[in-house]
Design an enzyme around this catalytic site. Structure first.
Site, mmCIF file in Angstrom:
data_model
loop_
_atom_site.group_PDB
_atom_site.id
_atom_site.type_symbol
_atom_site.label_atom_id
_atom_site.label_comp_id
_atom_site.label_asym_id
_atom_site.label_seq_id
_atom_site.Cartn_x
_atom_site.Cartn_y
_atom_site.Cartn_z
ATOM 1 N N SER A 1 1.356 3.704 -2.892
ATOM 2 C CA SER A 1 0.936 4.541 -4.333
ATOM 3 C C SER A 1 -0.901 5.587 -3.289
ATOM 4 O O SER A 1 -1.781 3.861 -3.162
ATOM 5 C CB SER A 1 0.059 3.930 -5.790
ATOM 6 N N GLY B 1 0.630 -1.141 -0.061
ATOM 7 C CA GLY B 1 -0.242 -0.449 0.163
ATOM 8 C C GLY B 1 0.218 1.136 0.048
ATOM 9 O O GLY B 1 1.026 2.063 1.246
ATOM 10 N N SER C 1 -2.407 -3.772 -6.135
ATOM 11 C CA SER C 1 -2.208 -5.435 -6.453
ATOM 12 C C SER C 1 -3.124 -6.625 -5.306
ATOM 13 O O SER C 1 -2.021 -6.536 -4.393
ATOM 14 C CB SER C 1 -0.776 -5.425 -7.110
ATOM 15 N N GLU D 1 11.789 -4.269 -6.177
ATOM 16 C CA GLU D 1 10.419 -4.563 -7.647
ATOM 17 C C GLU D 1 10.986 -4.472 -8.454
ATOM 18 O O GLU D 1 10.292 -4.381 -9.726
ATOM 19 C CB GLU D 1 9.290 -3.546 -6.592
#
Ligand SMILES: Cc1cc2nc3c(=O)[nH]c(=O)nc-3n(C[C@H](O)[C@H](O)[C@H](O)COP(=O)(O)OP(=O)(O)OC[C@H]3O[C@@H](n4cnc5c(N)ncnc54)[C@H](O)[C@@H]3O)c2cc1C
Length: 374
Positions: free
Chosen positions: A126, A124, A158, A242
């Site tokens: 963005s 969490g 996501s 990432e």
């Protein structure tokens, strides 16, 4: 079992196990729910047999050995089409950071749940107004005794609809605190009262990501990751994963799709042309870079802005591959409801997720090449 810490022996034994234990997904199951169920099934089987625990520290329930062992598991599993690269990548992105920042007891309790498929987690970061400019995020966590009360909204989260927990960035410092010291990170239970998860439909017709609302959500203070104000540092440590290590298994998937394209083109009697050569070259360049990153990680190097190069190469290679599909298989993307269509559309996201292509190029220009602001 320590002979399995040697990568070649580990790969050989894993391959044999995968040959003997059929984890092939059911035919014709293309929904996100089916992918998630398969993801959980594969992780559970691999964890029970020990494979998912190699390359992870014993302090977090792993069986130790070099980090490259977990890259090998990802490559074999995703390259064989047993799991999808998206859900699988969440392990490589979230677990290392949780291990580095959580209280050791929390990491020991939680990481096995993620690796065994017992739980899914999400990221969490963005918000509607804060993507590239992440430091401007406005979700707020206010301390109240030994808890924090969280209010705000995240977006593009996501797999949040499947997630039991979320690594959340929230503002804890006031306006007088510099942005990069005003953000803290929390490990939040998504079944807490006040959390609302709303899936968002993507252009390839899948609810892959969600809006997540936090309305007076109470989070125990011992669920803070690191100390107050460590959230920005955590984000800067997580993003390199990432932007690099989680690609190793994605590359295996892209190679498998390249092979599928060659087969299909040959079946249609077409010539394998220079476009395919360029797509292959882009993939190979990406794999060489990604291999170098995995080896740097193996030597104990800290990953940082240099992983923006991996991210640019991944996005370019993935889009080039599916652009080639578009050129060589007329109608397969525009007219037919094929896997190629889904993949082509999803490949457009590669220049956005994990930081956009423009932002990666800014990082390369400023922080690696020292080219200044303009
Ligand atoms: C498939 C997918 C999955 C995602 N999953 C997650 C997730 O699980 N968790 C999460 O927190 N986020 C997730 N995201 C969000 C992702 O991190 C953001 O979309 C991304 O960081 C860009 O932010 P933004 O969408 O707000 O775009 P913006 O930041 O508003 O950017 C809009 C455009 O402006 C450009 N731009 C912005 N700033 C600059 C600059 N300084 N210089 C040059 N150009 C600039 C960008 O390159 C882009 O083209 C996901 C996104 C996608 C597509």
């Amino acid at each position: 079992m320590t002979e399995l810490h040697e990568p070649a022996a580990f790969r050989a034994a894993l391959r044999q196990w995968l040959d003997e234990n059929d984890l092939t997904p059911a035919e014709g199951e293309h929904s996100l729910d089916a992918h998630q169920a398969q993801h959980v099934r594969v992780l559970a089987a691999l964890y029970d047999a020990g494979w998912m625990r190699y390359g992870w520290p014993e302090s977090a329930g792993g069986l130790g050995g070099p980090d490259v062992l977990r890259a090998i598991v990802g490559e074999e599993v995703v390259g064989r089409g047993l799991d999808h690269p998206g859900p699988y990548s969440m392990l490589d992105v979230l677990a290392p950071t949780l291990i580095d920042y959580a209280r050791p007891e929390l990491a020991a309790e939680m990481v096995p749940r993620l690796l065994s498929g017992a739980e899914t987690w999400c990221q969490g970061f963005s918000e509607p107004g804060s993507g590239s400019d992440l430091a401007s995020l406005t979700t707020r966590a206010v301390q109240d005794g030994d808890t924090y009360v969280v209010n705000g909204q995240k977006v593009w989260t996501s797999f949040a609809q499947y997630a039991k927990r979320c690594i959340l960035l929230a503002r804890t410092g006031g306006p007088d605190v510099p942005n990069h010291e005003a953000i803290s990170a929390f490990f939040v239970d998504l079944d807490s009262p006040g959390v609302t998860v709303r899936p968002l439909r993507t252009m390839h017709d899948v609810d892959e990501f969600c809006e997540v609302y936090f309305d007076d959500v109470v989070v125990p203070a011992d669920r803070m990751l690191g100390n107050p104000g460590d959230g920005w540092r955590l984000a800067m440590d997580l993003l390199p994963y990432e932007r690099s290590t989680c690609f190793w298994q994605r590359i295996a998937y892209l190679y498998s799709r390249f092979d599928a394209l060659v087969e299909q083109v040959k079946r249609q009697g077409q010539v394998v042309d220079t476009d395919m050569g360029e797509a292959y070259l882009a993939l190979h360049t990406l794999r060489c870079r990604s291999r170098a990153t995995q080896h740097r990680l193996a030597t104990g190097a800290k990953l940082g802005p240099d992983t923006s190069v991996d991210k640019v190469l991944l996005a370019s290679a993935e889009q080039r591959l599916f652009d080639t599909v578009h050129d060589l298989l007329p109608g397969a993307i525009e007219l037919d409801d094929t896997q190629w269509r889904t993949e082509y559309l999803y490949s457009r996201a590669a220049t956005i997720y994990g930081g956009t292509a423009e932002v990666q190029r800014n990082i390369i220009a400023r922080r690696l090449l020292d080219l200044g602001k303009e």
